[in-house]
Motif scaffolding. Sequence first.
Motif, PDB file in Angstrom:
ATOM      1  N   UNK A 254     -14.589 -15.766 -14.678  1.00  0.00           N
ATOM      2  CA  UNK A 254     -15.144 -17.113 -14.608  1.00  0.00           C
ATOM      3  C   UNK A 254     -15.640 -17.399 -13.190  1.00  0.00           C
ATOM      4  N   UNK A 255     -16.089 -18.609 -12.934  1.00  0.00           N
ATOM      5  CA  UNK A 255     -16.508 -19.013 -11.592  1.00  0.00           C
ATOM      6  C   UNK A 255     -15.269 -19.509 -10.835  1.00  0.00           C
ATOM      7  N   UNK A 256     -14.983 -18.887  -9.708  1.00  0.00           N
ATOM      8  CA  UNK A 256     -13.815 -19.239  -8.894  1.00  0.00           C
ATOM      9  C   UNK A 256     -14.318 -19.718  -7.535  1.00  0.00           C
ATOM     10  N   UNK A 257     -14.498 -21.020  -7.346  1.00  0.00           N
ATOM     11  CA  UNK A 257     -15.097 -21.503  -6.102  1.00  0.00           C
ATOM     12  C   UNK A 257     -14.257 -21.237  -4.862  1.00  0.00           C
ATOM     13  N   UNK A 258     -12.916 -21.192  -5.032  1.00  0.00           N
ATOM     14  CA  UNK A 258     -12.045 -21.020  -3.874  1.00  0.00           C
ATOM     15  C   UNK A 258     -10.744 -20.363  -4.294  1.00  0.00           C
ATOM     16  N   UNK A 259     -10.346 -19.328  -3.587  1.00  0.00           N
ATOM     17  CA  UNK A 259      -9.061 -18.680  -3.843  1.00  0.00           C
ATOM     18  C   UNK A 259      -7.921 -19.598  -3.428  1.00  0.00           C
ATOM     19  N   UNK A 260      -8.135 -20.395  -2.387  1.00  0.00           N
ATOM     20  CA  UNK A 260      -7.074 -21.236  -1.840  1.00  0.00           C
ATOM     21  C   UNK A 260      -6.707 -22.405  -2.743  1.00  0.00           C
ATOM     22  N   UNK A 261      -7.587 -22.789  -3.663  1.00  0.00           N
ATOM     23  CA  UNK A 261      -7.320 -23.964  -4.496  1.00  0.00           C
ATOM     24  C   UNK A 261      -6.030 -23.815  -5.292  1.00  0.00           C
ATOM     25  N   UNK A 349      -7.800 -19.649 -19.687  1.00  0.00           N
ATOM     26  CA  UNK A 349      -7.880 -18.903 -18.441  1.00  0.00           C
ATOM     27  C   UNK A 349      -7.695 -19.850 -17.265  1.00  0.00           C
ATOM     28  N   UNK A 350      -6.564 -19.739 -16.581  1.00  0.00           N
ATOM     29  CA  UNK A 350      -6.294 -20.615 -15.456  1.00  0.00           C
ATOM     30  C   UNK A 350      -7.313 -20.509 -14.345  1.00  0.00           C
ATOM     31  N   UNK A 351      -7.890 -19.328 -14.160  1.00  0.00           N
ATOM     32  CA  UNK A 351      -8.888 -19.154 -13.103  1.00  0.00           C
ATOM     33  C   UNK A 351     -10.204 -19.859 -13.416  1.00  0.00           C
ATOM     34  N   UNK A 352     -10.388 -20.261 -14.672  1.00  0.00           N
ATOM     35  CA  UNK A 352     -11.645 -20.892 -15.077  1.00  0.00           C
ATOM     36  C   UNK A 352     -11.654 -22.403 -14.853  1.00  0.00           C
ATOM     37  N   UNK A 353     -10.558 -22.971 -14.370  1.00  0.00           N
ATOM     38  CA  UNK A 353     -10.462 -24.430 -14.262  1.00  0.00           C
ATOM     39  C   UNK A 353     -11.513 -25.028 -13.334  1.00  0.00           C
ATOM     40  N   UNK A 354     -11.882 -24.294 -12.289  1.00  0.00           N
ATOM     41  CA  UNK A 354     -12.866 -24.824 -11.354  1.00  0.00           C
ATOM     42  C   UNK A 354     -14.297 -24.610 -11.776  1.00  0.00           C
ATOM     43  N   UNK A 355     -14.510 -23.898 -12.880  1.00  0.00           N
ATOM     44  CA  UNK A 355     -15.866 -23.575 -13.316  1.00  0.00           C
ATOM     45  C   UNK A 355     -16.729 -24.777 -13.659  1.00  0.00           C
ATOM     46  N   UNK A 356     -16.234 -25.731 -14.471  1.00  0.00           N
ATOM     47  CA  UNK A 356     -17.075 -26.871 -14.835  1.00  0.00           C
ATOM     48  C   UNK A 356     -17.521 -27.706 -13.638  1.00  0.00           C
ATOM     49  N   UNK A 357     -16.625 -27.935 -12.671  1.00  0.00           N
ATOM     50  CA  UNK A 357     -17.019 -28.706 -11.486  1.00  0.00           C
ATOM     51  C   UNK A 357     -18.053 -27.951 -10.662  1.00  0.00           C
ATOM     52  N   UNK A 358     -17.867 -26.635 -10.537  1.00  0.00           N
ATOM     53  CA  UNK A 358     -18.855 -25.832  -9.812  1.00  0.00           C
ATOM     54  C   UNK A 358     -20.200 -25.871 -10.528  1.00  0.00           C
TER      55      UNK A 358
END
Length: 406
Positions: A254-261, A349-358
Motif C-alpha cells: 500500500x502507500x506508506x507516507x511515513x515509517x515513523x507514523x 492491512x495496518x500499513x494501508x491506513x495512511x493510503x486514503x489521506x495520501x
Amino acid sequence: MGLLFEDHLHDEFASWLFAYIPSGGPDFGEIAAIGQAVGKGDDAAFHAAFLAAADRNIAEGEAAERAGRPDSARELHLRASAILDASYHPLYGAPTDPRLLAAWRRQIEIMERGFALSDPQPQRLAIPFEGVVMPAWFVPAAAHAEAVRPLVIFTNGYDGTVTDLFFASAVAASRRGYHSLIFDGPGQGGMLYEHGLPLRPDWETVIGAVVDVMVDHPLVDPTRIALNGWSLGGYLAPRAAACEPRLAALIADPFLPSVATGVRAMAMKFGATAEAASDLRHLDPAIIAAMESTIAADPGLDWKIRKRAFWVHGVSSLADYFAVSEAFTVEDRLHDIRCPTLITVAEQDGLAKGGPAAYEALTCPKTLIRFSSVEGAGGHCEMGNRSLLNRRTFDWLDDVFAGKVG
C-alpha cells in the motif's frame, strides 16, 4: 483458515507462500506437509524442514534434467527457490546467521538454474551503486520477449528478496506483456546478507541508479517505465517517484507516507504525548524502556522490530531505530509526485491506513483501489488473493499506457 504451523510466527512466515501457488511456488499440500514436519519444533526445526523440502524438489529437478525433461526441471528448481526463500526468516538478525547465508546462496543458484531452462530466459544484470553492484534480473514479457515493451521495476520491502518479487509480481507481469526488473537494494536480500548494507530513506538514489541502466536497455521503452513497491516498498517507491521524472507510473501496495507514523502511535499508547512523540529522536527514555519490555515479551514484535528492523536499518537499540525512522517520510513530497499513481488499500492491512489521506493529498492523476476480506484479499499486500491484486494492477497500468488515465 486454521494454522498449518503450530507456532503463530512460523505460520505467518509460511503462509506468505500461498500467494506464489499461481506463479509456480509450492502447492498448499506441500506447505502443509512442511508444517507437519516442523510440529512443535523451534526455529531450527522450521529451517531444517524447509531445507528438506527444497532438497526433494532439487533432487527431482536434477533427475528431470538428466532425463531430458527441461520443463519439469524448471518448475522444480523454481519451486525449490521459493521454499529456500521462506526457510530462513526465523533466522533474521545481526550478525548474519551462516545458515541464512548458505540458504540464500543456494536459493539464488537454484533460481538461476530454473531461469536457464525458461523460455524466455530472465537475464542477470548488474546495477552499479556507490561502489557495489545491486543484483538484478530482467524478466522478459512472455509473448514479446524480443520486442520493445513497457518496463515495470519492482521494489521490495523489509524482508523480501528478488525471489519474492519474481513469484509475487514478475511472473504476472510477464504474462500480461510487461518486461520487468527485480532487484535487491540496500537493506534487502543479497545487499543486506552479503554486504551488510542497511536500508536508506533516500530511495530515489537507488531507483535513479536502476533507471540509469534500464533506459538504455534495448528492449525497454524508456517513455513507459513504471515503479511498483509493495509492503515497505509502499514508502520506498513513492519517495523515489517524487524525485525521478523518468517514471511514467507509480504503484504503491500500500502507500506508506511515513515509517515513523506507526511508531508514534505505539509511543502514545505507552503514555507519550502527541507533542513528545512528534520527534522520535527525543522520546523519553522511560517510554522507550517500557516499549522494549513489551516488544521482548511478544515474539512477533520481537522479530519484526528487534531482529528484522534493527538489522535492516543497521541499528542496535530501540532509541536508534526510532531516531532513524524519522527520515523515512514522503509526507512533505507528495506534491512532487507527477506521474499517474495507483494506491491499494486492503481492508485489514495496518500499513494501508495512511493510503486514503495520501491519496487525497496527491495532485497527480491518481486511482485508489480497495481490496476486501470478502474477496480473500483483505490482508497485507493482498497475499491471500495476489492474483486479484495483479489483475487489477495491470488493468490499471494498461489504461495508463493507453492514455486512458491522466
